[in-house]
Design a protein around this motif. Structure first.
Motif, PDB file in Angstrom:
ATOM      1  N   ARG A  67      -4.559  -0.540  -7.384  1.00  0.00           N
ATOM      2  CA  ARG A  67      -5.170  -0.435  -6.054  1.00  0.00           C
ATOM      3  C   ARG A  67      -4.312   0.407  -5.120  1.00  0.00           C
ATOM      4  O   ARG A  67      -4.786   1.243  -4.365  1.00  0.00           O
ATOM      5  CB  ARG A  67      -5.403  -1.847  -5.475  1.00  0.00           C
ATOM      6  N   GLN A  68      -2.998   0.191  -5.215  1.00  0.00           N
ATOM      7  CA  GLN A  68      -2.043   0.917  -4.349  1.00  0.00           C
ATOM      8  C   GLN A  68      -2.123   2.426  -4.617  1.00  0.00           C
ATOM      9  O   GLN A  68      -2.172   3.241  -3.707  1.00  0.00           O
ATOM     10  CB  GLN A  68      -0.672   0.376  -4.726  1.00  0.00           C
ATOM     11  N   ARG A  69      -2.201   2.794  -5.882  1.00  0.00           N
ATOM     12  CA  ARG A  69      -2.256   4.218  -6.238  1.00  0.00           C
ATOM     13  C   ARG A  69      -3.556   4.837  -5.702  1.00  0.00           C
ATOM     14  O   ARG A  69      -3.542   5.923  -5.118  1.00  0.00           O
ATOM     15  CB  ARG A  69      -2.198   4.413  -7.759  1.00  0.00           C
ATOM     16  N   ALA A  70      -4.668   4.123  -5.876  1.00  0.00           N
ATOM     17  CA  ALA A  70      -5.960   4.657  -5.412  1.00  0.00           C
ATOM     18  C   ALA A  70      -5.956   4.782  -3.893  1.00  0.00           C
ATOM     19  O   ALA A  70      -6.366   5.810  -3.335  1.00  0.00           O
ATOM     20  CB  ALA A  70      -7.092   3.739  -5.868  1.00  0.00           C
ATOM     21  N   ALA A  71      -5.405   3.774  -3.213  1.00  0.00           N
ATOM     22  CA  ALA A  71      -5.392   3.795  -1.735  1.00  0.00           C
ATOM     23  C   ALA A  71      -4.517   4.943  -1.235  1.00  0.00           C
ATOM     24  O   ALA A  71      -4.895   5.683  -0.314  1.00  0.00           O
ATOM     25  CB  ALA A  71      -4.866   2.467  -1.203  1.00  0.00           C
ATOM     26  N   ALA A  72      -3.375   5.155  -1.877  1.00  0.00           N
ATOM     27  CA  ALA A  72      -2.461   6.240  -1.447  1.00  0.00           C
ATOM     28  C   ALA A  72      -3.116   7.595  -1.655  1.00  0.00           C
ATOM     29  O   ALA A  72      -3.019   8.501  -0.819  1.00  0.00           O
ATOM     30  CB  ALA A  72      -1.147   6.157  -2.228  1.00  0.00           C
ATOM     31  N   ARG A  73      -3.853   7.752  -2.781  1.00  0.00           N
ATOM     32  CA  ARG A  73      -4.515   9.038  -3.051  1.00  0.00           C
ATOM     33  C   ARG A  73      -5.619   9.277  -2.018  1.00  0.00           C
ATOM     34  O   ARG A  73      -5.786  10.384  -1.505  1.00  0.00           O
ATOM     35  CB  ARG A  73      -5.085   9.017  -4.472  1.00  0.00           C
ATOM     36  N   ARG A  74      -6.351   8.214  -1.682  1.00  0.00           N
ATOM     37  CA  ARG A  74      -7.440   8.333  -0.692  1.00  0.00           C
ATOM     38  C   ARG A  74      -6.846   8.730   0.658  1.00  0.00           C
ATOM     39  O   ARG A  74      -7.300   9.656   1.319  1.00  0.00           O
ATOM     40  CB  ARG A  74      -8.159   6.985  -0.597  1.00  0.00           C
ATOM     41  N   LYS A  75      -5.758   8.069   1.047  1.00  0.00           N
ATOM     42  CA  LYS A  75      -5.121   8.323   2.363  1.00  0.00           C
ATOM     43  C   LYS A  75      -4.651   9.777   2.440  1.00  0.00           C
ATOM     44  O   LYS A  75      -4.909  10.481   3.426  1.00  0.00           O
ATOM     45  CB  LYS A  75      -3.954   7.349   2.533  1.00  0.00           C
ATOM     46  N   ALA A  76      -4.024  10.245   1.363  1.00  0.00           N
ATOM     47  CA  ALA A  76      -3.527  11.644   1.349  1.00  0.00           C
ATOM     48  C   ALA A  76      -4.694  12.611   1.489  1.00  0.00           C
ATOM     49  O   ALA A  76      -4.624  13.615   2.202  1.00  0.00           O
ATOM     50  CB  ALA A  76      -2.770  11.905   0.047  1.00  0.00           C
TER      51      ALA A  76
END
Ligand code: 3HC
Length: 321
Positions: free
Chosen positions: A284-293
């Protein structure tokens, strides 16, 4: 009873004969739709893996223990971004849209390597990633330099040159820790314990459970099977761990003199499929960070588009004058 004989498209027979003669397929060549789809699937996932793979290490750039380590880590993370862009470009030569591929990743619909869903709690994890994850990537990517699709093979040649630096800098970190204080050696051993089995899973399910391998090998997209490359990785990595004075966390690991290879224990496949399904420690953390970027980078894309449109309009006006 009329037998339905599958009409083989003569182009398909010529296509397969070309592959069997180790020929390359280029973007403008005819290719079966299934071949194109398999390549878009594998190359886009490969690209996603490179981009998501920047996160575990990127989190350590501000915490690297020395300027030298910081510089090496910045260079490595930048390389991974470049690998991702090469691979998205290779997928675009097959008609895939960059926006669609990025959207699929952002929306959590696209796969990327399970290995990047694990945390990096200590600096030794950065060493283990370079040594083991990039080591596994090299084992998988060197044969891909001979994959049948031209743009993919050529992208891999450049990627592999940079991966060898990645692996060397990781191994050097592990060597320094393993020769350091007892505390540092313990940190290196704990990182090896965390990364060993997820790295073996990087090569994909066992050959018996791989739905894509047989066809990918017939099309010479894959040159070796998942199990063959996994075995190659184990055989080359065990002596490296011994040189570090670290213990591979597998009580069943044993040299098999007769077969000339290491036998090793059962891979925890339930963990692999759980992480694949999105239930890994950091999915979840990886997906959220990619979305934010992606969201925070919208202004850069808009500015680049506005600039390109302005230049195009200027060129059109000059051509019309
Ligand atoms: N992580 C996530 N998904 C995986 C996986 C893994 N480690 N291993 C297999 N899978 C998926 C496959 O994508 C496939 O799913 P799909 O059919 O829905 O796409 C399914 O599991 C069955 O696996 P198969 O073995 O049948 O699938 P493939 O024939 O595609 O083989 C592969 C899997 C060996 C990973 C192959 O796709 C491959 O060689 N890809 C190119 C290399 C790559 O992507 N490496 C990922 C790491 S990149 C990296 O490490 C960068 C470095 O700089 C750190």
């Amino acid at each position: 009873m009329s037998e339905t004989v599958k009409q083989i498209d003569p182009r398909e027979a010529a296509f397969q004969a070309h592959l069997d003669a180790d020929g390359k397929i280029e973007p403008k060549d005819w290719m079966p739709e299934a071949y194109r789809k398999t390549l878009v699937r594998q190359i886009s996932q490969h690209a996603h893996s490179e981009i998501i793979g920047m996160q575990p290490e990127g989190n350590w750039i501000t915490r690297a223990p020395s300027l030298r380590r910081k510089v090496a880590l910045i260079a490595k993370v930048q390389d991974e971004a470049g690998h991702g862009l090469y691979l998205y470009s290779a997928a675009e030569t097959l008609g895939a849209s960059r926006d669609d591929m990025v959207d699929a990743l952002i929306e959590g619909k696209a796969k990327y390597s399970t290995i990047f869903n694990y945390p990096t709690p200590t600096w030794a994890d950065i060493g283990a990633i370079g040594w083991l994850v990039d080591g596994a990537a090299i084992t998988n990517q060197v044969p891909l330099c001979r994959t049948s699709y031209g743009p993919y093979a050529r992208a891999m040649v450049r990627v592999c040159k940079e991966e060898s630096f990645h692996q060397r800098q990781g191994y050097e970190i592990m060597l320094q820790l393993a020769r350091g204080s007892a505390e540092q050696k313990k940190m290196a051993q704990e990182a090896l314990n965390r990364w060993w089995w997820p790295c073996l899973m990087m090569f994909g399910p066992s050959d018996a459970d791989s739905p894509n391998s047989a066809q990918s090998m017939a099309w010479r997209i894959k040159r070796h099977s998942n199990d063959e490359l996994r075995q190659r990785f184990v055989d080359q990595t065990v002596p490296q761990a011994e040189f570090l004075g670290l213990t591979i966390p597998d009580p069943d690991l044993k040299w098999n003199e007769e077969k000339g290879r290491y036998d090793f224990g059962a891979i925890p496949w339930e963990e692999f499929y759980a992480v694949l399904k999105g239930n890994g420690p950091c999915n979840r953390q990886r997906a959220a960070a990619r979305r934010k970027a992606h969201e925070e980078g919208a202004w850069v894309r808009e500015a680049a588009l506005a600039h390109a449109e302005k230049r195009a309009a200027k060129a059109a006006a000059a051509a019309a004058a």
